[in-house]
Design a protein around this motif. Structure first.
Motif, PDB file in Angstrom:
ATOM      1  N   THR A 136      67.252 -97.413   3.557  1.00 22.38           N
ATOM      2  CA  THR A 136      67.890 -97.141   2.184  1.00 22.38           C
ATOM      3  C   THR A 136      67.831 -95.524   2.202  1.00 22.38           C
ATOM      4  N   VAL A 137      68.884 -95.041   1.789  1.00 24.57           N
ATOM      5  CA  VAL A 137      69.188 -93.799   1.492  1.00 24.57           C
ATOM      6  C   VAL A 137      69.207 -93.356  -0.199  1.00 24.57           C
ATOM      7  N   PHE A 138      68.454 -92.439  -0.621  1.00 27.09           N
ATOM      8  CA  PHE A 138      68.348 -92.072  -1.762  1.00 27.09           C
ATOM      9  C   PHE A 138      69.100 -90.588  -2.268  1.00 27.09           C
ATOM     10  N   PHE A 139      69.494 -90.268  -3.288  1.00 24.60           N
ATOM     11  CA  PHE A 139      70.291 -89.428  -3.762  1.00 24.60           C
ATOM     12  C   PHE A 139      69.309 -88.760  -4.854  1.00 24.60           C
ATOM     13  N   GLY A 140      68.829 -87.566  -4.866  1.00 27.41           N
ATOM     14  CA  GLY A 140      68.208 -87.075  -5.856  1.00 27.41           C
ATOM     15  C   GLY A 140      68.534 -85.872  -6.566  1.00 27.41           C
ATOM     16  N   LEU A 141      68.395 -85.929  -8.056  1.00 29.13           N
ATOM     17  CA  LEU A 141      69.273 -84.807  -8.844  1.00 29.13           C
ATOM     18  C   LEU A 141      68.302 -84.219  -9.577  1.00 29.13           C
ATOM     19  N   HIS A 142      67.559 -82.929  -9.291  1.00 23.36           N
ATOM     20  CA  HIS A 142      66.623 -82.275 -10.030  1.00 23.36           C
ATOM     21  C   HIS A 142      67.014 -81.358 -11.216  1.00 23.36           C
ATOM     22  N   CYS A 143      66.651 -80.998 -12.286  1.00 23.97           N
ATOM     23  CA  CYS A 143      66.738 -79.935 -13.251  1.00 23.97           C
ATOM     24  C   CYS A 143      65.567 -79.584 -13.864  1.00 23.97           C
ATOM     25  N   GLU A 144      65.689 -78.394 -14.424  1.00 20.99           N
ATOM     26  CA  GLU A 144      64.312 -77.864 -15.089  1.00 20.99           C
ATOM     27  C   GLU A 144      64.463 -78.504 -16.539  1.00 20.99           C
ATOM     28  N   MET A 145      65.509 -78.609 -17.202  1.00 19.60           N
ATOM     29  CA  MET A 145      65.567 -79.047 -18.637  1.00 19.60           C
ATOM     30  C   MET A 145      66.839 -80.057 -18.831  1.00 19.60           C
ATOM     31  N   LEU A 146      66.509 -81.263 -19.238  1.00 18.82           N
ATOM     32  CA  LEU A 146      67.408 -82.324 -19.607  1.00 18.82           C
ATOM     33  C   LEU A 146      67.144 -82.706 -21.189  1.00 18.82           C
ATOM     34  N   ASP A 147      68.102 -82.605 -22.028  1.00 24.04           N
ATOM     35  CA  ASP A 147      68.104 -83.223 -23.250  1.00 24.04           C
ATOM     36  C   ASP A 147      69.102 -84.039 -23.467  1.00 24.04           C
ATOM     37  N   VAL A 148      68.591 -85.018 -24.063  1.00 25.65           N
ATOM     38  CA  VAL A 148      69.626 -86.267 -24.536  1.00 25.65           C
ATOM     39  C   VAL A 148      69.517 -86.773 -25.697  1.00 25.65           C
ATOM     40  N   HIS A 149      70.507 -86.881 -26.699  1.00 25.84           N
ATOM     41  CA  HIS A 149      70.774 -87.180 -28.090  1.00 25.84           C
ATOM     42  C   HIS A 149      71.732 -88.349 -28.275  1.00 25.84           C
ATOM     43  N   PHE A 150      71.246 -89.225 -28.677  1.00 22.11           N
ATOM     44  CA  PHE A 150      72.411 -90.364 -29.231  1.00 22.11           C
ATOM     45  C   PHE A 150      71.735 -91.298 -30.627  1.00 22.11           C
ATOM     46  N   GLU A 151      72.724 -91.660 -31.241  1.00 16.79           N
ATOM     47  CA  GLU A 151      72.613 -92.374 -32.395  1.00 16.79           C
ATOM     48  C   GLU A 151      73.206 -93.758 -32.345  1.00 16.79           C
ATOM     49  N   LEU A 152      72.477 -94.791 -32.630  1.00 13.51           N
ATOM     50  CA  LEU A 152      72.973 -96.085 -32.633  1.00 13.51           C
ATOM     51  C   LEU A 152      73.306 -96.506 -34.315  1.00 13.51           C
TER      52      LEU A 152
END
Length: 178
Positions: A136-152
Motif C-alpha cells: 500500500t502506498v500512502f500520501f502525506g500532507l504536513h502543515c504547521e497550522m490547520l484551522d477548520v470552522h463550520f456550522e450546522l
C-alpha cells in the motif's frame, strides 16, 4: 464541568472542558486507524434559552489539537454517514417538538499530518500482519497550522436543503511525502 444552578433571563449555559493526552481513535473498518494526537484540549458549551422552543447554540471548540495524524480512506465517508444515521432519529419531528439549534465547530490543529492511501482504487492491504509490510502506498500532507470552522444550522423546520459552509486556514505547509 460547569452545570448552572441558576437561570438568567437569557437562559443557562452548560460547559464541559476536556484535556486528553495520547489520543488514539480507531474505527471498526478493516483499516482501523483514524486519528492520533499527542494532546487534545476542548471546550463544549451548550446554551439553552429560557423561552420554550427558542434557538439553542451548541459550540465545540477544539482549541488545541497537537501533532494530529488523520488517516483518511474513502470508505470512511460511508462509515461516518452510517454513524450519523444511527444517532439520528428515524421519525422526523413535528412542528410542536421541533427545536431550532446551531452546532458550531472550531478545530485548531498544530503540526498536522493527513495520510491518504494512493494505491489503485484507494485500496489498502489489511490482510498482511502489518500494513507497513504491504504494498500500500500512502500520501502525506504536513502543515504547521490547520484551522477548520463550520456550522450546522438546524434552524428551519424541514428545509429542502441546508447550506453548510466550511472555512479552512492552512499555514506553513512544510512537505508532501509519499
Amino acid at each position: 464541568m460547569q452545570i448552572p444552578w441558576t437561570v438568567t433571563p437569557q437562559g443557562f449555559t452548560t460547559q464541559i472542558v476536556a484535556d486528553l493526552y495520547k489520543v488514539e481513535c480507531q474505527t471498526s473498518m478493516d483499516y482501523r486507524p483514524f486519528l492520533e494526537a499527542d494532546e487534545v484540549h476542548a471546550i463544549f458549551q451548550f446554551q439553552y434559552p429560557r423561552v420554550w422552543h427558542h434557538r439553542q447554540s451548541w459550540e465545540c471548540d477544539f482549541f488545541s489539537v497537537s501533532r494530529p495524524t488523520v488517516h483518511f480512506v474513502f470508505d470512511l465517508i460511508a462509515f461516518l454517514t452510517d454513524l450519523l444515521d444511527d444517532w439520528s432519529p428515524v421519525i422526523q419531528p413535528d412542528l410542536l417538538t421541533f427545536v431550532p439549534y446551531v452546532w458550531r465547530f472550531d478545530f485548531k490543529f498544530t503540526d498536522a499530518l493527513i495520510v491518504l492511501p494512493v494505491s489503485q482504487h484507494n485500496w489498502v492491504d489489511c490482510i498482511q500482519n502489518r500494513i507497513e509490510n504491504s504494498e500500500t502506498v500512502f500520501f502525506g500532507l504536513h502543515c504547521e497550522m490547520l484551522d477548520v470552522h463550520f456550522e450546522l444550522p438546524w434552524t428551519n423546520y424541514q428545509p429542502a436543503t441546508t447550506e453548510v459552509r466550511f472555512d479552512f486556514n492552512v499555514s506553513d505547509t512544510k512537505n508532501i511525502t509519499i
